[in-house]
Design a protein around this motif. Sequence first.
Motif, PDB file in Angstrom:
ATOM      1  N   PHE A 199     -12.878 -11.201   1.155  1.00  0.00           N
ATOM      2  CA  PHE A 199     -12.108 -10.078   0.375  1.00  0.00           C
ATOM      3  C   PHE A 199     -11.350 -10.792  -0.509  1.00  0.00           C
ATOM      4  O   PHE A 199     -11.096 -10.640  -1.606  1.00  0.00           O
ATOM      5  CB  PHE A 199     -11.604  -9.265   1.051  1.00  0.00           C
ATOM      6  CG  PHE A 199     -10.778  -8.066   0.269  1.00  0.00           C
ATOM      7  CD1 PHE A 199     -11.252  -7.120  -0.647  1.00  0.00           C
ATOM      8  CD2 PHE A 199      -9.377  -8.343   0.327  1.00  0.00           C
ATOM      9  CE1 PHE A 199     -10.454  -6.321  -1.346  1.00  0.00           C
ATOM     10  CE2 PHE A 199      -8.628  -7.296  -0.506  1.00  0.00           C
ATOM     11  CZ  PHE A 199      -9.077  -6.518  -1.315  1.00  0.00           C
TER      12      PHE A 199
ATOM     13  N   GLY B 107      -2.084  -7.077  -1.177  1.00  0.00           N
ATOM     14  CA  GLY B 107      -2.152  -8.468  -0.743  1.00  0.00           C
ATOM     15  C   GLY B 107      -2.489  -9.452  -1.974  1.00  0.00           C
ATOM     16  O   GLY B 107      -2.089 -10.548  -1.383  1.00  0.00           O
TER      17      GLY B 107
ATOM     18  N   PRO C  70      -8.465  -0.757   5.343  1.00  0.00           N
ATOM     19  CA  PRO C  70      -8.825  -1.511   6.847  1.00  0.00           C
ATOM     20  C   PRO C  70      -7.473  -2.026   7.555  1.00  0.00           C
ATOM     21  O   PRO C  70      -7.624  -1.807   8.657  1.00  0.00           O
ATOM     22  CB  PRO C  70      -9.661  -2.432   6.226  1.00  0.00           C
ATOM     23  CG  PRO C  70     -10.020  -2.255   4.687  1.00  0.00           C
ATOM     24  CD  PRO C  70      -9.126  -1.311   4.220  1.00  0.00           C
TER      25      PRO C  70
ATOM     26  N   MET D 161       0.940  -1.280  -0.087  1.00  0.00           N
ATOM     27  CA  MET D 161       0.093  -0.123  -0.247  1.00  0.00           C
ATOM     28  C   MET D 161       0.804   1.221  -0.022  1.00  0.00           C
ATOM     29  O   MET D 161       1.818   1.265   0.690  1.00  0.00           O
ATOM     30  CB  MET D 161      -0.796   0.046   1.175  1.00  0.00           C
ATOM     31  CG  MET D 161      -2.037  -1.191   1.252  1.00  0.00           C
ATOM     32  SD  MET D 161      -2.759  -1.170   2.974  1.00  0.00           S
ATOM     33  CE  MET D 161      -1.514  -2.124   3.895  1.00  0.00           C
TER      34      MET D 161
HETATM   35  C1  S3P Z   1      -4.419  -4.248   0.786  1.00  0.00           C
HETATM   36  C2  S3P Z   1      -4.111  -3.428   0.182  1.00  0.00           C
HETATM   37  C3  S3P Z   1      -5.082  -2.638  -0.574  1.00  0.00           C
HETATM   38  C4  S3P Z   1      -6.610  -3.286  -0.664  1.00  0.00           C
HETATM   39  C5  S3P Z   1      -6.713  -3.761   0.947  1.00  0.00           C
HETATM   40  C6  S3P Z   1      -5.992  -4.959   1.295  1.00  0.00           C
HETATM   41  C7  S3P Z   1      -3.458  -5.426   1.403  1.00  0.00           C
HETATM   42  O1  S3P Z   1      -4.857  -1.940  -1.905  1.00  0.00           O
HETATM   43  O2  S3P Z   1      -6.478  -4.322  -1.569  1.00  0.00           O
HETATM   44  O3  S3P Z   1      -7.227  -2.673   1.773  1.00  0.00           O
HETATM   45  O4  S3P Z   1      -3.603  -6.286   1.888  1.00  0.00           O
HETATM   46  O5  S3P Z   1      -2.217  -4.811   1.400  1.00  0.00           O
HETATM   47  P1  S3P Z   1      -3.570  -1.012  -2.058  1.00  0.00           P
HETATM   48  O6  S3P Z   1      -2.415  -1.855  -1.846  1.00  0.00           O
HETATM   49  O7  S3P Z   1      -4.044  -0.611  -3.358  1.00  0.00           O
HETATM   50  O8  S3P Z   1      -3.649   0.166  -0.988  1.00  0.00           O
END
Ligand code: S3P
Length: 199
Positions: A65, A89, A127, A19
Amino acid sequence: MPAAGDLPADRTIVLVGLMGAGKSCIGRRLAARLGLPFRDADAEIERAAGCSIEDIFELHGEAAFRKGENRVICRLLDGAPHVLATGGGAFMDPDTRAAIGARAVSVWLRADLELMLKRTGRRNNRPLLKRGDPRKILSALIAERYPVYADADLAVDSVDGPPEVTVERVLAALRDRAAAQDSAPDPAAVPGRAEGAEA
Ligand code: S3P
Protein backbone atom coordinates in the motif's frame (compact mmCIF):
# COMPACT_ATOMS: atom_id res chain seq x y z
CA MET A 1 -15.97 36.02 3.87
CA PRO A 2 -12.61 37.25 2.52
CA ALA A 3 -11.87 36.27 -1.07
CA ALA A 4 -9.23 33.63 -1.64
CA GLY A 5 -8.39 34.81 -5.15
CA ASP A 6 -5.54 36.90 -3.77
CA LEU A 7 -3.55 33.76 -3.03
CA PRO A 8 -1.03 32.42 -5.52
CA ALA A 9 -2.43 29.20 -7.00
CA ASP A 10 0.82 28.11 -8.62
CA ARG A 11 1.64 25.26 -6.25
CA THR A 12 -0.30 22.25 -5.15
CA ILE A 13 -1.48 22.41 -1.54
CA VAL A 14 -1.05 19.11 0.26
CA LEU A 15 -2.98 18.38 3.45
CA VAL A 16 -1.30 16.02 5.88
CA GLY A 17 -2.37 14.78 9.29
CA LEU A 18 -3.80 11.83 11.15
CA MET A 19 -6.94 9.91 10.33
CA GLY A 20 -9.97 11.97 11.31
CA ALA A 21 -8.15 15.31 11.15
CA GLY A 22 -10.52 16.37 8.37
CA LYS A 23 -8.15 16.35 5.39
CA SER A 24 -10.74 15.35 2.78
CA CYS A 25 -13.57 17.46 4.15
CA ILE A 26 -11.41 20.57 4.53
CA GLY A 27 -9.51 19.88 1.31
CA ARG A 28 -12.67 19.77 -0.80
CA ARG A 29 -13.88 23.09 0.59
CA LEU A 30 -10.45 24.70 0.42
CA ALA A 31 -10.15 23.73 -3.25
CA ALA A 32 -13.54 25.32 -3.98
CA ARG A 33 -12.45 28.54 -2.26
CA LEU A 34 -9.18 28.64 -4.20
CA GLY A 35 -10.76 27.67 -7.52
CA LEU A 36 -8.47 24.63 -7.73
CA PRO A 37 -9.32 20.98 -8.44
CA PHE A 38 -9.48 18.65 -5.44
CA ARG A 39 -7.83 15.23 -5.34
CA ASP A 40 -7.99 12.62 -2.60
CA ALA A 41 -4.92 10.36 -2.59
CA ASP A 42 -6.76 7.47 -0.91
CA ALA A 43 -9.51 7.60 -3.55
CA GLU A 44 -6.89 7.74 -6.33
CA ILE A 45 -5.07 4.72 -4.85
CA GLU A 46 -8.34 2.79 -4.74
CA ARG A 47 -9.09 3.74 -8.33
CA ALA A 48 -5.60 2.70 -9.50
CA ALA A 49 -5.76 -0.61 -7.60
CA GLY A 50 -9.38 -1.34 -8.49
CA CYS A 51 -10.19 -2.20 -4.87
CA SER A 52 -10.62 -0.60 -1.46
CA ILE A 53 -7.76 0.35 0.86
CA GLU A 54 -8.99 -2.29 3.28
CA ASP A 55 -8.64 -4.90 0.52
CA ILE A 56 -5.16 -3.64 -0.44
CA PHE A 57 -4.02 -4.02 3.18
CA GLU A 58 -5.68 -7.42 3.44
CA LEU A 59 -4.54 -8.87 0.11
CA HIS A 60 -1.15 -7.23 -0.42
CA GLY A 61 -0.09 -5.84 2.98
CA GLU A 62 0.78 -2.40 4.26
CA ALA A 63 4.19 -2.22 2.53
CA ALA A 64 2.56 -2.65 -0.90
CA PHE A 65 0.00 0.00 0.00
CA ARG A 66 2.79 2.44 0.95
CA LYS A 67 4.58 1.87 -2.37
CA GLY A 68 1.37 2.50 -4.30
CA GLU A 69 0.67 5.55 -2.16
CA ASN A 70 4.08 7.04 -3.01
CA ARG A 71 3.58 6.35 -6.74
CA VAL A 72 0.13 7.89 -6.82
CA ILE A 73 1.14 11.00 -4.86
CA CYS A 74 4.23 11.60 -7.05
CA ARG A 75 2.05 11.30 -10.15
CA LEU A 76 -0.46 13.78 -8.76
CA LEU A 77 2.31 16.21 -7.77
CA ASP A 78 3.59 16.13 -11.36
CA GLY A 79 0.25 17.46 -12.57
CA ALA A 80 -1.31 20.92 -12.48
CA PRO A 81 -1.76 22.69 -9.12
CA HIS A 82 -4.59 21.32 -7.01
CA VAL A 83 -5.52 20.65 -3.40
CA LEU A 84 -4.48 17.15 -2.36
CA ALA A 85 -5.70 15.32 0.74
CA THR A 86 -3.25 12.55 1.65
CA GLY A 87 -3.74 9.49 3.84
CA GLY A 88 -2.38 9.79 7.37
CA GLY A 89 0.75 7.72 6.71
CA ALA A 90 1.80 9.37 3.45
CA PHE A 91 3.94 12.15 4.93
CA MET A 92 5.81 9.58 7.07
CA ASP A 93 7.47 8.14 3.97
CA PRO A 94 10.74 10.06 3.42
CA ASP A 95 10.48 9.91 -0.40
CA THR A 96 6.88 11.10 -0.40
CA ARG A 97 7.80 13.85 2.07
CA ALA A 98 10.69 14.97 -0.12
CA ALA A 99 8.47 15.04 -3.23
CA ILE A 100 5.87 17.12 -1.37
CA GLY A 101 8.59 19.46 -0.06
CA ALA A 102 9.96 20.01 -3.56
CA ARG A 103 6.69 20.52 -5.40
CA ALA A 104 3.96 21.67 -3.03
CA VAL A 105 3.00 23.64 0.03
CA SER A 106 2.21 21.25 2.87
CA VAL A 107 -0.35 21.99 5.55
CA TRP A 108 -0.58 19.83 8.66
CA LEU A 109 -4.16 19.66 9.91
CA ARG A 110 -3.64 19.12 13.62
CA ALA A 111 -6.56 17.76 15.62
CA ASP A 112 -6.89 16.52 19.15
CA LEU A 113 -7.36 12.90 20.04
CA GLU A 114 -11.01 13.15 21.10
CA LEU A 115 -12.02 14.80 17.85
CA MET A 116 -10.20 12.21 15.74
CA LEU A 117 -11.76 9.39 17.75
CA LYS A 118 -15.20 10.89 17.23
CA ARG A 119 -14.71 11.31 13.50
CA THR A 120 -13.02 7.98 12.81
CA GLY A 121 -15.66 6.21 14.91
CA ARG A 122 -18.32 7.09 12.34
CA ARG A 123 -16.93 4.61 9.80
CA ASN A 124 -15.13 1.35 10.40
CA ASN A 125 -13.04 1.39 7.22
CA ARG A 126 -9.50 2.12 8.42
CA PRO A 127 -7.33 -1.01 8.61
CA LEU A 128 -4.89 0.47 11.14
CA LEU A 129 -7.69 1.22 13.61
CA LYS A 130 -8.96 -2.36 13.43
CA ARG A 131 -5.73 -3.69 14.91
CA GLY A 132 -6.78 -2.92 18.49
CA ASP A 133 -8.21 -0.18 20.68
CA PRO A 134 -8.54 2.94 18.45
CA ARG A 135 -7.75 5.26 21.37
CA LYS A 136 -4.45 3.48 22.06
CA ILE A 137 -3.59 3.27 18.37
CA LEU A 138 -4.30 6.94 17.68
CA SER A 139 -2.36 7.95 20.82
CA ALA A 140 0.65 5.95 19.65
CA LEU A 141 0.36 7.45 16.16
CA ILE A 142 0.25 10.96 17.66
CA ALA A 143 3.52 10.26 19.49
CA GLU A 144 5.14 8.77 16.40
CA ARG A 145 3.85 11.04 13.68
CA TYR A 146 3.33 14.50 15.13
CA PRO A 147 7.08 15.25 15.24
CA VAL A 148 7.24 14.39 11.52
CA TYR A 149 4.05 16.23 10.55
CA ALA A 150 5.70 19.24 12.21
CA ASP A 151 8.02 19.39 9.17
CA ALA A 152 5.07 20.56 7.06
CA ASP A 153 5.28 24.17 5.82
CA LEU A 154 2.23 25.17 7.87
CA ALA A 155 0.31 23.78 10.84
CA VAL A 156 -3.35 24.60 11.37
CA ASP A 157 -5.64 23.38 14.14
CA SER A 158 -8.60 21.48 12.78
CA VAL A 159 -11.52 22.28 15.04
CA ASP A 160 -14.84 20.66 15.81
CA GLY A 161 -17.79 22.49 14.30
CA PRO A 162 -18.42 23.98 10.87
CA PRO A 163 -15.62 23.03 8.45
CA GLU A 164 -15.56 26.61 7.15
CA VAL A 165 -13.90 27.69 10.41
CA THR A 166 -10.91 25.44 9.72
CA VAL A 167 -10.92 26.36 6.02
CA GLU A 168 -10.63 30.04 7.00
CA ARG A 169 -7.69 29.19 9.25
CA VAL A 170 -5.91 27.40 6.43
CA LEU A 171 -6.53 30.32 4.06
CA ALA A 172 -5.19 32.76 6.67
CA ALA A 173 -2.06 30.64 7.17
CA LEU A 174 -1.51 30.47 3.39
CA ARG A 175 -1.96 34.25 3.12
CA ASP A 176 0.53 34.88 5.94
CA ARG A 177 3.04 32.60 4.28
CA ALA A 178 2.61 34.30 0.90
CA ALA A 179 2.99 37.74 2.53
CA ALA A 180 6.14 36.66 4.38
CA GLN A 181 7.62 35.37 1.15
CA ASP A 182 6.73 38.61 -0.67
CA SER A 183 8.44 40.70 1.99
CA ALA A 184 11.53 38.47 2.29
CA PRO A 185 14.61 40.27 0.92
CA ASP A 186 15.54 39.32 -2.60
CA PRO A 187 18.93 37.55 -2.18
CA ALA A 188 20.11 39.11 -5.45
CA ALA A 189 19.46 42.58 -3.99
CA VAL A 190 21.51 42.09 -0.80
CA PRO A 191 24.95 43.69 -1.22
CA GLY A 192 27.63 41.08 -1.55
CA ARG A 193 25.03 38.36 -2.21
CA ALA A 194 24.33 39.14 -5.84
CA GLU A 195 24.99 36.36 -8.28
CA GLY A 196 28.65 36.17 -9.12
CA ALA A 197 29.65 38.25 -6.06
CA GLU A 198 32.76 37.23 -4.18
CA ALA A 199 32.01 35.21 -1.04
C1 S3P B 1 -3.70 5.59 6.99
C2 S3P B 1 -4.69 6.53 6.84
C3 S3P B 1 -5.81 6.36 5.90
C4 S3P B 1 -5.42 5.41 4.76
C5 S3P B 1 -4.88 4.14 5.30
C6 S3P B 1 -3.66 4.34 6.19
C7 S3P B 1 -2.61 5.86 7.97
O1 S3P B 1 -6.19 7.62 5.35
O2 S3P B 1 -4.47 6.02 3.92
O3 S3P B 1 -5.91 3.51 6.00
O4 S3P B 1 -1.54 5.22 7.88
O5 S3P B 1 -2.77 6.76 8.82
P1 S3P B 1 -6.94 8.79 6.19
O6 S3P B 1 -5.89 9.52 6.98
O7 S3P B 1 -7.52 9.64 5.12
O8 S3P B 1 -7.95 8.13 7.04
